[in-house]
Design a protein around this motif. Structure first.
Motif, PDB file in Angstrom:
ATOM      1  N   CYS A 161      -9.183  -7.435   0.611  1.00 39.05           N
ATOM      2  CA  CYS A 161     -10.634  -7.687   0.641  1.00 39.05           C
ATOM      3  C   CYS A 161     -10.916  -9.185   0.616  1.00 39.05           C
ATOM      4  CB  CYS A 161     -11.313  -7.037  -0.560  1.00 39.05           C
ATOM      5  SG  CYS A 161     -11.589  -5.276  -0.380  1.00 39.05           S
ATOM      6  N   LEU A 171      -4.974  -3.847  -2.238  1.00 33.84           N
ATOM      7  CA  LEU A 171      -6.274  -3.545  -1.635  1.00 33.84           C
ATOM      8  C   LEU A 171      -7.282  -4.656  -1.920  1.00 33.84           C
ATOM      9  CD1 LEU A 171      -6.547   0.267  -2.486  1.00 33.84           C
ATOM     10  CD2 LEU A 171      -6.484  -0.693  -0.179  1.00 33.84           C
ATOM     11  N   LEU A 212      -6.785   8.027   1.358  1.00 37.83           N
ATOM     12  CA  LEU A 212      -8.060   8.753   1.331  1.00 37.83           C
ATOM     13  C   LEU A 212      -7.856  10.265   1.346  1.00 37.83           C
ATOM     14  CD1 LEU A 212     -10.196   6.591   3.799  1.00 37.83           C
ATOM     15  CD2 LEU A 212     -10.577   6.831   1.347  1.00 37.83           C
ATOM     16  N   LEU A 214       0.822  -1.218   0.000  1.00 38.95           N
ATOM     17  CA  LEU A 214       0.000   0.000   0.000  1.00 38.95           C
ATOM     18  C   LEU A 214       0.850   1.259   0.000  1.00 38.95           C
ATOM     19  CD1 LEU A 214      -2.880  -0.891   2.522  1.00 38.95           C
ATOM     20  CD2 LEU A 214      -2.903  -1.044   0.041  1.00 38.95           C
ATOM     21  N   LYS A 271      -9.194   5.826  -3.928  1.00 39.36           N
ATOM     22  CA  LYS A 271      -9.984   6.215  -2.747  1.00 39.36           C
ATOM     23  C   LYS A 271     -11.240   5.353  -2.658  1.00 39.36           C
ATOM     24  CE  LYS A 271      -8.498  11.041  -2.542  1.00 39.36           C
ATOM     25  NZ  LYS A 271      -8.911  12.454  -2.593  1.00 39.36           N
ATOM     26  N   CYS A 328     -10.314   2.013  -1.354  1.00 36.80           N
ATOM     27  CA  CYS A 328     -10.015   2.092   0.092  1.00 36.80           C
ATOM     28  C   CYS A 328     -11.303   2.039   0.904  1.00 36.80           C
ATOM     29  CB  CYS A 328      -9.281   3.398   0.423  1.00 36.80           C
ATOM     30  SG  CYS A 328      -7.565   3.410  -0.067  1.00 36.80           S
ATOM     31  N   SER A 358      -2.035   3.756   6.213  1.00 35.96           N
ATOM     32  CA  SER A 358      -1.938   3.739   4.742  1.00 35.96           C
ATOM     33  C   SER A 358      -3.280   4.111   4.108  1.00 35.96           C
ATOM     34  CB  SER A 358      -1.507   2.353   4.247  1.00 35.96           C
ATOM     35  OG  SER A 358      -0.202   2.068   4.688  1.00 35.96           O
ATOM     36  N   LEU A 359      -4.366   3.544   4.638  1.00 40.84           N
ATOM     37  CA  LEU A 359      -5.697   3.856   4.109  1.00 40.84           C
ATOM     38  C   LEU A 359      -6.029   5.328   4.327  1.00 40.84           C
ATOM     39  CD1 LEU A 359      -7.717   0.701   5.261  1.00 40.84           C
ATOM     40  CD2 LEU A 359      -6.898   1.221   2.960  1.00 40.84           C
ATOM     41  N   ASP A 360      -5.677   5.834   5.489  1.00 43.22           N
ATOM     42  CA  ASP A 360      -5.906   7.245   5.805  1.00 43.22           C
ATOM     43  C   ASP A 360      -5.163   8.147   4.812  1.00 43.22           C
ATOM     44  OD1 ASP A 360      -7.039   9.141   7.953  1.00 43.22           O
ATOM     45  OD2 ASP A 360      -4.954   9.788   7.800  1.00 43.22           O
ATOM     46  N   LEU A 417     -12.714  -1.417   0.858  1.00 38.94           N
ATOM     47  CA  LEU A 417     -11.990  -2.282   1.792  1.00 38.94           C
ATOM     48  C   LEU A 417     -12.469  -2.033   3.225  1.00 38.94           C
ATOM     49  CD1 LEU A 417      -9.816  -4.278   2.677  1.00 38.94           C
ATOM     50  CD2 LEU A 417      -8.134  -2.439   2.546  1.00 38.94           C
ATOM     51  N   LEU A 418     -12.636  -0.764   3.577  1.00 36.52           N
ATOM     52  CA  LEU A 418     -13.092  -0.425   4.929  1.00 36.52           C
ATOM     53  C   LEU A 418     -14.516  -0.937   5.174  1.00 36.52           C
ATOM     54  CD1 LEU A 418     -11.531   3.127   5.146  1.00 36.52           C
ATOM     55  CD2 LEU A 418     -11.085   1.273   6.765  1.00 36.52           C
ATOM     56  N   LEU A 473      -1.773  -0.488   8.424  1.00 34.50           N
ATOM     57  CA  LEU A 473      -2.867  -0.583   7.452  1.00 34.50           C
ATOM     58  C   LEU A 473      -3.757   0.653   7.522  1.00 34.50           C
ATOM     59  CD1 LEU A 473      -4.709  -2.043   5.412  1.00 34.50           C
ATOM     60  CD2 LEU A 473      -5.798  -3.206   7.346  1.00 34.50           C
TER      61      LEU A 473
END
Length: 689
Positions: free
Chosen positions: A105, A101, A148, A89, A157, A160, A143-145, A163-164, A140
């Motif tokens: 999932c 990503l 986004l 990521l 985005k 992401c 990285s997602l933050d 995935l969340l 994790l």
């Protein structure tokens, strides 16, 4: 050259060749599903893996095919794959990030599917390993933050957020999803707010962001301090709150539009022609066919915003052009789930002042109006469980609004008049109201109309007692505000009084059937006390003295219903049964209504006898009423303008737990394989530098 077919990760020539060939990525997956370290023979294994297009179906299928023991044997490789996904990521090449990503999932869903009966801790161990869980999940979430909040790809985005959503909804009961502890510790709240405050991001990802926030707010909300609840309650940034309001408004507006389209299509169809031919006896059945799936997820988001954040109340009244009348601006198609009617995320922003100038001929609207229209549709048919839940949530939201001082101020504001076209259930004994004849009135009139409409249309064997109680409570809270602030609302109060009296009549007519399931005296007492509120304080909030006279006229005209109610509650309150106490409360509450009837009826009869009139007109009865107020004695009743404030935790916890479970299942179902397709992403990242 022979054509090549692809199925389930296998490549097979359509010639006589019998042995199928596997995709390279599938061969690499097979290596991971052994007990050997796949990088031992190929040091570049992980680097190469994330350059391969993910085969979600094969990877999840492989995980599902293993039993618990087999999965434990390859735990080290599973942990290794999860950790390498997180490392990927942070790569510069977007293709690697996309593949990482999507692999995450598949891993999360696959391991959870396999471990439904085990605890969340075992799943964390299987995915990352206890010893590395905290650090891995921190990396994790960071990285997602970053992805986004970055200026980069909108497709990334979107993935992401998928995935969340996958992470949050992987269990039916999100409060049992232990992985979410890491989402609480490593908050992405600010990233969600950033999406909602930016017009471009909101247009592309607003729907997913709002649904994600609504779900996160409901994680163990009664058991521990949820940081998302705390943070949502103190948001005061106007752009963010308006952004959230716009996303919710458009999702509800989309539902309203779809319903209207279906209604029009239905009315012009064959069944409509048949109905016209044979009369209106099938009209209720015809209406039941107009079905658009309700959107509880977006409704939950609206509830949490209204309930938790007092600043959001201002968003309800923000004016914008009527959404159904606007031309939707052209925008890129976002990578959103293919969802059923009514749950489809909006593809473009509702408002852009540059694109949508306010037109004098275009009816202005706001989130509250859109919500009231939505409520008027879903509250029509409460036989369906989803609509029943939606109807209940609509009434809970209206309860919160009716208790709020600021909300009441704009609801009753004479300078904020709107024409609100609520949907009305087709009924044999009334004509459909023409939309154009609707007057512009303060918004509280539309709320009262909605309550009256519900009262009139749901008197049936499967009596929705809970919804009726909430409905009467909302009316009561609005009256309390009017009494307190001396607001003289120009409303057709007679329609409300008539609806309430008919409700009492229904309760009495179906006493035996209803008492087997419900304590009807609670509802009867609330209705009687609404009349007591009008009798005791009506002179402070009814629009004119003649309105107060009309109240007395309605009570006298319908006195038989009140007499029958008194007889019923007196009978039950003098018997030593289970209904003695609740029935006696109604008996005491009827004291002033009975005093009015007993005082005026003899006067009216005397007037008729003296003037030799067999049937008095309304004006003649009103004349008798006005001239005999002085000799009427009423008792002052305490607590009529008091009410218990709404409390979620003590009374509604079970409802919200079940609702969130239903939403979680629905969101997960809509995160199907096709919504995680790489086609758009690969076009966007067609070259790797």
């Amino acid at each position: 050259m022979a054509q090549t077919e692809k199925k389930g990760g296998l490549l097979r020539k359509s010639s006589a060749s019998k042995k199928p060939l596997k995709e390279k990525v599938v061969l690499m997956y097979d290596e991971i599903f052994t007990t050997e370290d796949p990088s031992k023979c190929n040091p570049r294994f992980w680097e190469e893996l994330f350059l391969m297009k993910v085969n979600l179906e094969y990877l999840e299928g492989k995980l599902e095919a293993l039993d618990g023991e087999e999965l434990m044997k390859i735990k080290d490789n599973m942990n290794c794959l999860f950790q390498h996904c997180i490392q990927a990521l942070g790569e510069e090449h977007p293709i690697r990030v996309v593949n990482a990503l999507q692999t995450l999932c598949a891993l999360i869903r696959g391991v959870h599917q396999k471990n439904k009966s085990t605890s969340g801790f075992d799943i964390i161990n299987m995915l990352v390993g206890f010893d590395k869980a905290e650090l891995c999940m921190k990396n994790l979430m960071e990285s997602l933050d970053s992805l986004l909040c970055a200026e980069g790809s909108e497709s990334l985005k979107s993935l992401c957020l998928k995935l969340l959503l996958c992470l949050v909804t992987v269990t039916d009961n999100i409060s049992q999803n232990t992985i979410l502890e890491y989402v609480m510790i490593n908050s992405i709240f600010e990233a969600i707010l950033q999406i909602l405050s930016s017009p471009l991001s909101r247009r592309e990802h607003g729907y997913d962001a709002v649904v994600l926030l609504a779900l996160l707010v409901n994680y163990r909300k009664y058991e521990s301090v949820n940081p998302y609840i705390v943070k949502l309650s103190i948001v005061d940034d106007e752009a963010t709150l308006n952004g959230m309001g716009l996303v919710i408004a458009q999702a509800l507006s989309e539902y309203n539009r779809q319903y209207k389209d279906k209604e029009e299509e239905h009315q012009t169809g064959f069944f409509s022609a048949l109905t016209n031919m044979v009369g209106s006896m099938f009209i209720a059945d015809a209406d039941e066919k107009i079905s658009v799936q309700t959107n509880e997820a977006i409704l939950l988001a609206l509830y949490e915003a209204v309930h938790l954040n007092r600043n959001f109340i201002t968003v309800l009244a923000q004016s914008h052009p009527e959404m159904g009348l606007m031309t939707t601006p052209i925008s890129p198609i976002p990578t959103t789930p293919v969802t059923p009617l009514g749950t489809t995320p909006p593809s473009s922003d509702v408002i852009s002042s540059a694109e949508l100038p306010l037109d004098a001929d275009v009816q202005t609207s706001n989130l509250l109006i859109t919500f009231l229209k939505y409520s008027s549709i879903v509250m029509q048919d409460t036989k369906d469980e989803h609509r029943l839940h939606s109807g209940k949530l609509c009434l809970i939201i209206l309860t919160c609004i009716a208790e709020d001082q600021y909300a009441n101020a704009f609801l009753h504001d004479d300078n904020m008049n709107f024409r609100v076209n609520l949907h009305r259930m087709p009924m044999r004994h009334r004509k459909k109201a023409a939309d154009k004849n609707l007057p512009c009135r303060p918004l509280v009139c539309a709320v009262l109309d909605l309550m009256v409409e519900f009262i009139v249309t749901h008197m049936m064997k499967e009596f929705p007692m809970d919804l009726y109680v909430r409905c009467i409570q909302i009316v009561h809270k609005l009256l309390c505000y009017q009494k307190k602030c001396r607001v003289r609302l120009h409303y057709t109060w007679r329609e409300l009084w008539s609806a309430l009296i008919n409700l009492l009549k229904f309760l009495m007519s179906n006493e035996t059937v209803l008492l087997a399931k419900h304590n009807i005296f609670t509802l009867a007492l609330m209705v009687v006390n609404l009349f007591n509120m009008f009798i005791t304080y009506g002179d402070t909030f009814l629009p004119t003295p003649s309105s107060y006279d009309e109240l007395y006229y309605e009570i006298i005209r319908m006195h038989q219903n009140f007499d029958n109610l008194y007889s019923m509650v007196l009978r039950l309150s003098t018997n030593a049964g289970q209904w003695k106490e609740p029935a006696s409360k109604v008996t005491h509450a009827l004291i002033n209504i009975r005093a009015i009837i007993n005082h005026f009826n003899p006067k009216i009869e005397s007037y008729a006898a003296v003037n030799h009139i067999s049937q008095l007109s309304e004006d003649q009865v009103l004349e008798v009423v006005r001239s005999n107020y002085d000799t009427l004695t009423l008792k002052l009743q305490d607590g009529l303008d008091q009410y218990e404030r709404y409390s979620e935790q003590h009374k509604e916890a079970a409802f919200f737990k079940e609702l969130v479970r239903s939403i979680s299942i629905n969101v997960r179902r809509n995160l199907a394989f096709n919504t995680l397709s790489q086609e758009l992403l690969l076009k966007e990242f067609s070259t790797i530098s």
